[in-house]
Write an enzyme that holds these catalytic residues in place. Sequence first.
Site, PDB file in Angstrom:
ATOM      1  CG  ASP A  39      -1.639  -2.842  -3.801  1.00 56.22           C
ATOM      2  OD1 ASP A  39      -1.178  -2.040  -4.227  1.00 56.22           O
ATOM      3  OD2 ASP A  39      -2.460  -2.402  -2.833  1.00 56.22           O
ATOM      4  CE  LYS A  61       2.800   1.905  -1.907  1.00 52.76           C
ATOM      5  NZ  LYS A  61       1.747   1.622  -3.083  1.00 52.76           N
ATOM      6  CG  MET A 174       1.312  -2.215   8.280  1.00 52.56           C
ATOM      7  SD  MET A 174       0.674  -0.766   7.345  1.00 52.56           S
ATOM      8  CE  MET A 174      -0.361  -0.081   8.461  1.00 52.56           C
TER       9      MET A 174
END
Length: 259
Positions: A39, A61, A174
Site C-alpha cells: 500500500d 490508493k 481519515m
Amino acid sequence: MMNEIRPRVTLVGAGPGDPELITLKGVLALNKADVVLYDALIDRTLLNHAPDKAIKVFVGKRHGSRQHPQEDTNKQCVYYAQKYGHVVRLKGGDPFVFGRGAEELDYIHQFGIATDVVPGISSTVAVPASAGIPVTKRGVSESYWVITGTTSSGALSDDLKLASKSKATVVLLMGTRKLDEIVGVYEDEGLSDKAIAIIERGTTREERVVAGTITDIQKKARESKIGAPAIIIIGEVVKESPQLKAIFEELVCDHKMIS
C-alpha cells in the site's frame, strides 16, 4: 520436474509508519514471499525484508484517486497467488482496522486459496502514544472510540455524535478533511474547551503534531498546513502528553488573564 505452485495469501499489518514497528511475524512472512502487494502508507524499506527475486507490486490508493481500486487489488491477490505461490499483502497499520482486510479475505476464499493474517500495530493507539498521549488513563478516560472520519458514502460517521456525548477518548482516522464538521459536532454539545490533537505521519521522522481545543484547532490546522495522512485525538488524555503539556498550560494562563 517443476515444483508445484501452492497458492496462498498472507495479510500482513505493516504497523503505523515507523518501519521498526512491524511485528517479527510480519518480517518472517515477508522473508518467504514470492510476491508483495503493498500500500501507499507503508515505509518502502520494509520491502527489503522480501527476497530479491520476489515481485513487488504497488497497489496503493490515495484520496480522490481512482487508481488501483479495491476490486483490482482483490483480483491481483488471486492472480499472483495462483501464478507464483505465496503472496504477502502488506497493509498499513492493522489489516482489520479500516484496512479492508476482511473484504480481501472474503474474495480470496472464493477461489479456495489458503490465507493467513498477521496483525499489525494499529495507528489508533501507536500514533497517540508516539506523541505521549495515552488513549486511556485511570481517572481521566475509561475507554476509547475508534471512528472513521469518512464513511464509504463520503459522509462523516454518525457514530461521532454518540461518542461526543461520552467521556471516552475519540480517535478519528481519515478525518482531516472533515475537521470543520468534527468541530461542529463538539460545539453542538457545548464542548468547545475539549482538548484535541492532530498528528500527521505519526511514528515517522516526518511526524507533526498540532494541539489545542475545539475552539482554536481549525485556525491552528490552517496555519500549520497540517494534513493527511493524519489521525485526530479528542479528549482530556491529550493534556496528559508530556510533549503537549506546555500548550495547555499556556491556554489556561491566557484564559485567566482574559477572565
